[in-house]
Write a protein that holds these residues in place. Structure first.
Motif, PDB file in Angstrom:
ATOM      1  N   GLU A  27       0.129   8.106 -40.294  1.00 48.40           N
ATOM      2  CA  GLU A  27       1.217   6.911 -40.791  1.00 48.40           C
ATOM      3  C   GLU A  27       1.892   6.302 -39.502  1.00 48.40           C
ATOM      4  N   PHE A  28       2.440   7.182 -38.619  1.00 53.23           N
ATOM      5  CA  PHE A  28       3.243   6.839 -37.574  1.00 53.23           C
ATOM      6  C   PHE A  28       2.434   5.823 -36.584  1.00 53.23           C
ATOM      7  N   ALA A  29       0.995   6.233 -36.177  1.00 53.02           N
ATOM      8  CA  ALA A  29       0.347   5.375 -35.590  1.00 53.02           C
ATOM      9  C   ALA A  29       0.061   4.083 -36.076  1.00 53.02           C
ATOM     10  N   ILE A  54      -3.309  14.967 -32.330  1.00 49.84           N
ATOM     11  CA  ILE A  54      -1.754  14.676 -31.519  1.00 49.84           C
ATOM     12  C   ILE A  54      -1.101  13.493 -32.133  1.00 49.84           C
ATOM     13  N   ALA A  55       0.197  13.531 -31.780  1.00 44.97           N
ATOM     14  CA  ALA A  55       0.929  12.535 -32.122  1.00 44.97           C
ATOM     15  C   ALA A  55       1.054  11.604 -31.053  1.00 44.97           C
ATOM     16  N   PRO A  56       1.340  10.359 -31.483  1.00 41.80           N
ATOM     17  CA  PRO A  56       1.922   9.455 -30.281  1.00 41.80           C
ATOM     18  C   PRO A  56       3.048   9.708 -29.632  1.00 41.80           C
ATOM     19  N   PRO A  57       3.161   9.539 -28.262  1.00 42.08           N
ATOM     20  CA  PRO A  57       4.577  10.055 -27.622  1.00 42.08           C
ATOM     21  C   PRO A  57       5.764   9.843 -28.215  1.00 42.08           C
ATOM     22  N   THR A  58       6.012   8.661 -29.033  1.00 39.06           N
ATOM     23  CA  THR A  58       7.173   8.281 -29.672  1.00 39.06           C
ATOM     24  C   THR A  58       7.589   8.828 -30.936  1.00 39.06           C
ATOM     25  N   PHE A  59       6.580   9.570 -31.472  1.00 36.58           N
ATOM     26  CA  PHE A  59       6.556  10.384 -32.878  1.00 36.58           C
ATOM     27  C   PHE A  59       7.971  11.244 -32.698  1.00 36.58           C
ATOM     28  N   ALA A  60       8.107  11.806 -31.627  1.00 39.72           N
ATOM     29  CA  ALA A  60       9.424  12.635 -31.344  1.00 39.72           C
ATOM     30  C   ALA A  60      10.731  11.988 -31.952  1.00 39.72           C
ATOM     31  N   VAL A  61      10.697  10.695 -31.981  1.00 35.27           N
ATOM     32  CA  VAL A  61      11.967  10.192 -32.375  1.00 35.27           C
ATOM     33  C   VAL A  61      12.240  10.485 -33.690  1.00 35.27           C
ATOM     34  N   HIS A  86      21.837   1.161 -30.315  1.00 36.72           N
ATOM     35  CA  HIS A  86      21.010   2.110 -29.438  1.00 36.72           C
ATOM     36  C   HIS A  86      20.854   1.709 -27.891  1.00 36.72           C
ATOM     37  N   GLY A  87      21.384   2.300 -27.192  1.00 35.90           N
ATOM     38  CA  GLY A  87      21.219   2.070 -25.867  1.00 35.90           C
ATOM     39  C   GLY A  87      20.212   2.398 -24.832  1.00 35.90           C
ATOM     40  N   ASP A  88      19.582   3.484 -25.350  1.00 36.61           N
ATOM     41  CA  ASP A  88      18.441   4.189 -24.559  1.00 36.61           C
ATOM     42  C   ASP A  88      17.874   5.053 -25.455  1.00 36.61           C
ATOM     43  N   GLN A  89      16.507   5.370 -25.005  1.00 34.38           N
ATOM     44  CA  GLN A  89      15.795   6.465 -25.422  1.00 34.38           C
ATOM     45  C   GLN A  89      14.729   6.817 -24.492  1.00 34.38           C
ATOM     46  N   SER A  90      14.671   8.280 -24.227  1.00 34.38           N
ATOM     47  CA  SER A  90      13.511   8.724 -23.476  1.00 34.38           C
ATOM     48  C   SER A  90      13.009  10.177 -23.846  1.00 34.38           C
ATOM     49  N   PHE A  91      11.640  10.469 -23.425  1.00 33.39           N
ATOM     50  CA  PHE A  91      10.957  11.548 -23.944  1.00 33.39           C
ATOM     51  C   PHE A  91      10.705  12.178 -22.926  1.00 33.39           C
TER      52      PHE A  91
END
Length: 156
Positions: A27-29, A54-61, A86-91
């Motif tokens: 669903e996320f992809a 596996i999940a896309p890298p941004t799934f962690a959000v 929202h100013g910034d996001q990184s993984f």
């Protein structure tokens, strides 16, 4: 009202367990428009060396935002969420998130500071398995617009 800077360094208890399923990954992809077979096809994922999709890298959000809710909703912090952008996001991924993972997250307040009339809240969620294996470090910066000016004006 300005944010309480004494929150810097605060760590919250682990979140409830988030069970990662193939369906949630698919669903996320789909939502982000990424057609990679690694996110949908077990055989393709195994051929690439993974035990499951596996999940896309941004799934962690998804998991990190839920974990950070404990910070955002803490009444002692003084955050007026209607003023937040929202100013910034990184993984940083220690390994891919994959179907079958049972993840918990620990939320951290890395810093609280005021600049240019705004409050900046830097948060981090450490995602790991229930057994303690690190999976992803998710960082975000939230900007509370005009709150530092409001506090300064109130004190004058």
């Amino acid at each position: 009202m300005a944010l309480d800077e004494s929150f810097t360094g605060r760590v919250y208890p682990p979140s409830s367990t988030f069970e990662v399923s193939r369906e949630k990954i698919r669903e996320f992809a789909d939502a982000i428009g990424d057609p990679s077979p690694l996110y949908r096809d077990v055989a393709a994922a195994r051929a690439a060396g993974y035990p499951d999709v596996i999940a896309p890298p941004t799934f962690a959000v998804i998991i990190s935002m839920k974990a950070n809710d404990v910070i955002i909703s803490d009444p002692d912090l003084g955050l007026d969420y209607c003023r937040v952008v929202h100013g910034d996001q990184s993984f940083v991924h220690h390994r891919p998130i994959r179907a079958g993972d049972r993840l918990v997250a620990v939320a951290h307040v890395d810093s609280v500071m005021s600049r240019a009339g705004n409050d900046f809240l830097s948060v981090r969620a450490e995602l790991g398995t229930e057994n303690g294996e690190p999976v992803t470090t998710a960082r975000a910066t939230l900007v509370a617009r005009g709150t530092a000016d409001a506090a300064k004006g109130a004190s004058q």
